[in-house]
Each structure stands twice: as structure tokens, then as C-alpha cells.
Design a protein around this motif. Structure first.
Motif, PDB file in Angstrom:
ATOM      1  N   LYS A   1     -21.933 -17.213  -7.392  1.00 26.75           N
ATOM      2  CA  LYS A   1     -20.872 -18.229  -7.442  1.00 26.75           C
ATOM      3  C   LYS A   1     -20.658 -18.714  -8.870  1.00 26.75           C
ATOM      4  CE  LYS A   1     -21.169 -20.097  -2.731  1.00 26.75           C
ATOM      5  NZ  LYS A   1     -21.470 -21.306  -1.925  1.00 26.75           N
ATOM      6  N   PHE A   2     -21.763 -18.909  -9.591  1.00 22.87           N
ATOM      7  CA  PHE A   2     -21.658 -19.382 -10.973  1.00 22.87           C
ATOM      8  C   PHE A   2     -21.029 -18.311 -11.858  1.00 22.87           C
ATOM      9  CE2 PHE A   2     -23.105 -20.912 -15.098  1.00 22.87           C
ATOM     10  CZ  PHE A   2     -22.968 -22.287 -14.964  1.00 22.87           C
ATOM     11  N   ARG A   3     -21.408 -17.059 -11.624  1.00 25.01           N
ATOM     12  CA  ARG A   3     -20.835 -15.939 -12.384  1.00 25.01           C
ATOM     13  C   ARG A   3     -19.327 -15.849 -12.131  1.00 25.01           C
ATOM     14  NH1 ARG A   3     -23.734 -12.452 -10.388  1.00 25.01           N
ATOM     15  NH2 ARG A   3     -25.351 -12.201 -11.978  1.00 25.01           N
ATOM     16  N   LYS A   4     -18.933 -16.066 -10.877  1.00 27.38           N
ATOM     17  CA  LYS A   4     -17.506 -16.046 -10.522  1.00 27.38           C
ATOM     18  C   LYS A   4     -16.747 -17.104 -11.316  1.00 27.38           C
ATOM     19  CE  LYS A   4     -14.393 -16.907  -6.622  1.00 27.38           C
ATOM     20  NZ  LYS A   4     -14.324 -17.294  -5.182  1.00 27.38           N
ATOM     21  N   GLN A   5     -17.323 -18.301 -11.429  1.00 25.63           N
ATOM     22  CA  GLN A   5     -16.672 -19.365 -12.189  1.00 25.63           C
ATOM     23  C   GLN A   5     -16.559 -18.991 -13.667  1.00 25.63           C
ATOM     24  OE1 GLN A   5     -19.259 -22.593 -11.010  1.00 25.63           O
ATOM     25  NE2 GLN A   5     -17.692 -23.446  -9.692  1.00 25.63           N
ATOM     26  N   PHE A   6     -17.615 -18.391 -14.196  1.00 25.73           N
ATOM     27  CA  PHE A   6     -17.598 -17.967 -15.597  1.00 25.73           C
ATOM     28  C   PHE A   6     -16.467 -16.982 -15.846  1.00 25.73           C
ATOM     29  CE2 PHE A   6     -18.911 -14.694 -18.691  1.00 25.73           C
ATOM     30  CZ  PHE A   6     -18.995 -15.476 -19.840  1.00 25.73           C
ATOM     31  N   TYR A   7     -16.333 -15.984 -14.995  1.00 25.25           N
ATOM     32  CA  TYR A   7     -15.300 -14.960 -15.198  1.00 25.25           C
ATOM     33  C   TYR A   7     -13.890 -15.518 -14.973  1.00 25.25           C
ATOM     34  CZ  TYR A   7     -18.721 -11.272 -15.867  1.00 25.25           C
ATOM     35  OH  TYR A   7     -19.732 -10.491 -16.380  1.00 25.25           O
ATOM     36  N   LYS A   8     -13.749 -16.490 -14.082  1.00 26.21           N
ATOM     37  CA  LYS A   8     -12.446 -17.129 -13.890  1.00 26.21           C
ATOM     38  C   LYS A   8     -12.009 -17.852 -15.164  1.00 26.21           C
ATOM     39  CE  LYS A   8     -11.449 -19.443 -10.152  1.00 26.21           C
ATOM     40  NZ  LYS A   8     -11.582 -20.377  -9.002  1.00 26.21           N
ATOM     41  N   ILE A   9     -12.952 -18.578 -15.759  1.00 24.18           N
ATOM     42  CA  ILE A   9     -12.644 -19.292 -17.002  1.00 24.18           C
ATOM     43  C   ILE A   9     -12.325 -18.299 -18.112  1.00 24.18           C
ATOM     44  CG2 ILE A   9     -13.566 -20.834 -18.785  1.00 24.18           C
ATOM     45  CD1 ILE A   9     -15.368 -22.022 -16.499  1.00 24.18           C
ATOM     46  N   MET A  10     -13.123 -17.236 -18.216  1.00 25.90           N
ATOM     47  CA  MET A  10     -12.938 -16.249 -19.278  1.00 25.90           C
ATOM     48  C   MET A  10     -11.637 -15.468 -19.099  1.00 25.90           C
ATOM     49  SD  MET A  10     -15.502 -16.624 -21.326  1.00 25.90           S
ATOM     50  CE  MET A  10     -15.438 -15.136 -22.305  1.00 25.90           C
ATOM     51  N   THR A  11     -11.190 -15.309 -17.864  1.00 26.95           N
ATOM     52  CA  THR A  11      -9.956 -14.568 -17.597  1.00 26.95           C
ATOM     53  C   THR A  11      -8.714 -15.427 -17.817  1.00 26.95           C
ATOM     54  OG1 THR A  11     -11.080 -13.162 -15.972  1.00 26.95           O
ATOM     55  CG2 THR A  11      -8.664 -13.277 -15.854  1.00 26.95           C
ATOM     56  N   HIS A  12      -8.739 -16.636 -17.278  1.00 27.71           N
ATOM     57  CA  HIS A  12      -7.547 -17.485 -17.304  1.00 27.71           C
ATOM     58  C   HIS A  12      -7.519 -18.449 -18.482  1.00 27.71           C
ATOM     59  CE1 HIS A  12      -6.403 -15.927 -13.405  1.00 27.71           C
ATOM     60  NE2 HIS A  12      -7.594 -16.223 -12.937  1.00 27.71           N
ATOM     61  N   GLY A  13      -8.641 -18.605 -19.163  1.00 23.76           N
ATOM     62  CA  GLY A  13      -8.690 -19.508 -20.292  1.00 23.76           C
ATOM     63  C   GLY A  13      -8.862 -20.957 -19.883  1.00 23.76           C
ATOM     64  N   THR A  14      -8.728 -21.848 -20.855  1.00 23.90           N
ATOM     65  CA  THR A  14      -8.862 -23.282 -20.618  1.00 23.90           C
ATOM     66  C   THR A  14      -7.607 -23.965 -21.162  1.00 23.90           C
ATOM     67  OG1 THR A  14      -9.885 -23.747 -22.772  1.00 23.90           O
ATOM     68  CG2 THR A  14     -11.360 -23.056 -20.978  1.00 23.90           C
ATOM     69  N   THR A  15      -7.608 -25.290 -21.173  1.00 25.87           N
ATOM     70  CA  THR A  15      -6.475 -26.007 -21.755  1.00 25.87           C
ATOM     71  C   THR A  15      -6.456 -25.873 -23.278  1.00 25.87           C
ATOM     72  OG1 THR A  15      -7.806 -28.032 -21.788  1.00 25.87           O
ATOM     73  CG2 THR A  15      -6.355 -27.694 -19.886  1.00 25.87           C
ATOM     74  N   ILE A  16      -7.542 -25.367 -23.846  1.00 25.53           N
ATOM     75  CA  ILE A  16      -7.633 -25.210 -25.304  1.00 25.53           C
ATOM     76  C   ILE A  16      -7.522 -23.750 -25.725  1.00 25.53           C
ATOM     77  CG2 ILE A  16      -9.140 -25.520 -27.323  1.00 25.53           C
ATOM     78  CD1 ILE A  16     -10.270 -28.003 -25.923  1.00 25.53           C
ATOM     79  N   TYR A  17      -8.276 -22.876 -25.058  1.00 19.39           N
ATOM     80  CA  TYR A  17      -8.327 -21.470 -25.465  1.00 19.39           C
ATOM     81  C   TYR A  17      -7.724 -20.550 -24.406  1.00 19.39           C
ATOM     82  CZ  TYR A  17     -11.600 -22.895 -29.135  1.00 19.39           C
ATOM     83  OH  TYR A  17     -12.173 -23.493 -30.225  1.00 19.39           O
ATOM     84  N   LYS A  18      -6.982 -19.551 -24.862  1.00 21.73           N
ATOM     85  CA  LYS A  18      -6.501 -18.499 -23.974  1.00 21.73           C
ATOM     86  C   LYS A  18      -7.656 -17.577 -23.610  1.00 21.73           C
ATOM     87  CE  LYS A  18      -1.783 -18.412 -25.844  1.00 21.73           C
ATOM     88  NZ  LYS A  18      -0.756 -17.583 -26.521  1.00 21.73           N
ATOM     89  N   GLY A  19      -7.482 -16.865 -22.505  1.00 15.51           N
ATOM     90  CA  GLY A  19      -8.525 -15.965 -22.049  1.00 15.51           C
ATOM     91  C   GLY A  19      -8.950 -14.972 -23.112  1.00 15.51           C
ATOM     92  N   LEU A  20      -7.983 -14.370 -23.812  1.00 15.39           N
ATOM     93  CA  LEU A  20      -8.307 -13.373 -24.830  1.00 15.39           C
ATOM     94  C   LEU A  20      -9.094 -13.983 -25.992  1.00 15.39           C
ATOM     95  CD1 LEU A  20      -5.074 -11.184 -25.002  1.00 15.39           C
ATOM     96  CD2 LEU A  20      -7.319 -10.542 -24.082  1.00 15.39           C
ATOM     97  N   ASP A  21      -8.785 -15.245 -26.326  1.00 16.78           N
ATOM     98  CA  ASP A  21      -9.554 -15.932 -27.365  1.00 16.78           C
ATOM     99  C   ASP A  21     -11.022 -16.022 -26.971  1.00 16.78           C
ATOM    100  OD1 ASP A  21      -7.477 -16.408 -29.123  1.00 16.78           O
ATOM    101  OD2 ASP A  21      -6.954 -18.332 -28.229  1.00 16.78           O
ATOM    102  N   LEU A  22     -11.243 -16.407 -25.724  1.00 13.54           N
ATOM    103  CA  LEU A  22     -12.614 -16.555 -25.243  1.00 13.54           C
ATOM    104  C   LEU A  22     -13.320 -15.206 -25.171  1.00 13.54           C
ATOM    105  CD1 LEU A  22     -12.095 -19.151 -22.353  1.00 13.54           C
ATOM    106  CD2 LEU A  22     -12.988 -19.587 -24.638  1.00 13.54           C
ATOM    107  N   GLN A  23     -12.612 -14.202 -24.683  1.00 15.09           N
ATOM    108  CA  GLN A  23     -13.220 -12.879 -24.511  1.00 15.09           C
ATOM    109  C   GLN A  23     -13.613 -12.248 -25.836  1.00 15.09           C
ATOM    110  OE1 GLN A  23     -10.432 -10.614 -22.056  1.00 15.09           O
ATOM    111  NE2 GLN A  23     -10.129 -12.459 -20.819  1.00 15.09           N
TER     112      GLN A  23
END
Length: 269
Positions: A176-198
Motif C-alpha cells: 500500500k505504501f509503495r502504491k502511494q509512492f508510485y502515485k506521487i511519482m507518476t502524477h507529481g505534487t502541487t510543486i513538482y511534476k512527475g517527470l521532475d520527481l522521477q
């Protein structure tokens, strides 16, 4: 702090009950260490263990003992043979002083987030019990934002190492925690885009405490002090809170400055 290369962010979790409100306070926190400092950090922790157990156990056996802050404090009532030495307050002081010294000497950078789960349910009309999952999501999102910021300012890439929650019944908590990590990394945050994070945070792995990873054992000592501070409670002595506070990331290339509450360990009430 070192620029370039790779950092590893070791994270642990803790849940705490506020004595006054009886609310559940949840936090994730830990330390970032540069890859070039891993050997020194691991050696320092091993040396601390030998210093504590060297007269009772062989060198290798002493280094393989795993440190767990809450169990060390409860040694007088727990049944962990290796922890008999912690029935003496002097040895409890030695282990906390030793962890404090490692954080100072290695200039480890502290990240984390703390959230009141009961207030989360109340304010946002979240179904009771489901706030645990959201608590993970909120904490992880804040930490990823700040860790990515730190890495960008240091022209480095990063990895996250989280203490595994797997049990005999399975690893669903890790999944479940891994799923949350990948969701954030894929869709990004209010600050960083997914590609920035990746391009900045290159992955996450789960390691069981039993694997004797030094970074996770040090991270274990970081969480509860912030939860107690969040609740306005006095720190349990011996305490490393003052050192942890000084080592919170504070934006740009600094740590321990005025923006540590934003970039280092964020409180969400």
C-alpha cells in the motif's frame, strides 16, 4: 553537505497518543546520508555497539545487535536478553549520546512530517480508520517535496529506504505504501511534476529492521521526539531532540535555519 552523487533517505514511522486530547499523532521521519558517508556511518554505529556490548559479546555478535529506541527505554520490562544492559540508565544514556554524535559528525539531514489523524478525520469528514492511509499519503507527499528540493539544490539524485512493515501475515502494508509512492511519482505534487520527481528520486525500497541497516536504526531514533514536540510534551531523557532540530533541512543548501519547519519536519494540525 556534499554536492553531486547520490543520497539515501532512511525513514521510519511512529504513532503516538496525545496525553491531553487522546488523539492519534502519526509521523514519518528520518535522515539523509550521502553515499560517500555510508561506510563511515555504518562503522560508527558498529563501534557504538561494540562499546556497549564488547565486554559481554564477541565483536561480530555485538555489531549484529539491532538498536530500537522504544525497546531500549523499556528494557526493564521487556524480555530481550541483549537489552539487559539497558536496565542501567548509564547505558541508555550512552546509546542516545552515541546516536546523537553520529548525526552530528556525519552532518545527517533530517526530514519528516507529523499529522494529527483524529483532527484529519474531524476537519475533513474522513471516515474513521481511513485516516491512517491518508496520513501516509500526506506525510510521504511532504517528505518527497522537501527531499526533491534538497536534491535539486545539491545537484544529486536520491533513493528512499523505508523500514518494512511486513509481518508473518504478508507484506500488504508495504504494498500500500509503495502504491502511494508510485502515485506521487507518476502524477507529481502541487510543486513538482512527475517527470521532475522521477529524474531526482530514483526509487524506494523496504528493508526489515532485522537486516541491521545502520540508516534505519538511526532513523528509528528520530521520529518520537518530533511527535512529543508536536503534542507539547517534555522530551523523555536522555533526548537527542536538540540535535535533530538543528539538523532539519531548511531549504536551499542549509539545515537548522528558520525555515526548518517548512522544509525539514513539517507539522500538520
Amino acid at each position: 553537505m556534499i554536492k553531486g552523487g547520490k543520497y539515501l533517505l532512511y525513514l521510519d514511522e511512529c504513532i503516538f497518543t496525545d496525553k491531553n486530547t487522546r488523539n492519534k499523532i502519526y509521523g514519518i521521519a528520518g535522515v539523509a546520508v550521502h553515499e560517500s558517508q555510508l561506510y563511515s556511518m555504518r562503522k560508527s554505529l558498529g563501534d557504538l555497539k561494540v562499546k556497549l556490548w564488547g565486554t559481554e559479546r564477541k565483536y561480530g555478535a555485538a555489531k549484529n545487535i539491532i538498536l530500537h529506541s522504544s525497546e531500549i527505554r523499556k528494557a526493564v520490562v521487556t524480555n530481550i536478553p541483549e537489552y539487559d544492559i539497558f536496565k542501567k540508565k548509564e547505558n541508555i544514556r550512552k546509546v542516545f549520546t552515541g546516536i546523537d554524535s553520529i548525526i552530528e559528525a556525519q552532518k545527517l539531514v533530517v526530514f519528516g512530517t507529523v499529522v494529527d489523524l483524529n483532527l484529519l478525520e474531524l476537519k475533513y469528514k474522513v471516515a474513521k480508520g481511513s485516516s491512517n492511509y491518508r496520513g501516509d499519503s500526506i506525510c510521504l507527499t511532504e517528505i518527497i517535496n522537501n527531499y526533491a528540493c534538497f536534491l535539486k539544490w545539491h545537484n544529486a539524485t536520491g533513493h528512499i529506504v523505508f523500514e518494512s512493515r511486513a509481518s508473518k501475515s504478508g507484506a500488504i502494508a508495504d504494498d500500500k505504501f509503495r502504491k502511494q509512492f508510485y502515485k506521487i511519482m507518476t502524477h507529481g505534487t502541487t510543486i513538482y511534476k512527475g517527470l521532475d520527481l522521477q529524474n531526482t528520486i530514483i526509487g524506494m525500497e523496504f528493508i526489515k529492521k532485522q537486516e541491521n541497516e545502520a540508516g534505519l536504526q538511526i532513523a528509528d531514533f528520530t521520529v518520537q521526539p518530533f511527535l512529543m514536540n508536536f503534542c507539547g510534551e517534555k522530551q523523555t531523557k536522555p533526548s537527542i531532540y536538540r540535535t535533530l532540530k538543528k539538523h532539519r533541512y531548511s531549504g536551499a543548501e542549509s539545515f537548522g535555519e528558520k525555515d526548518s519547519k517548512i522544509f525539514g519536519v513539517k507539522y500538520i494540525k
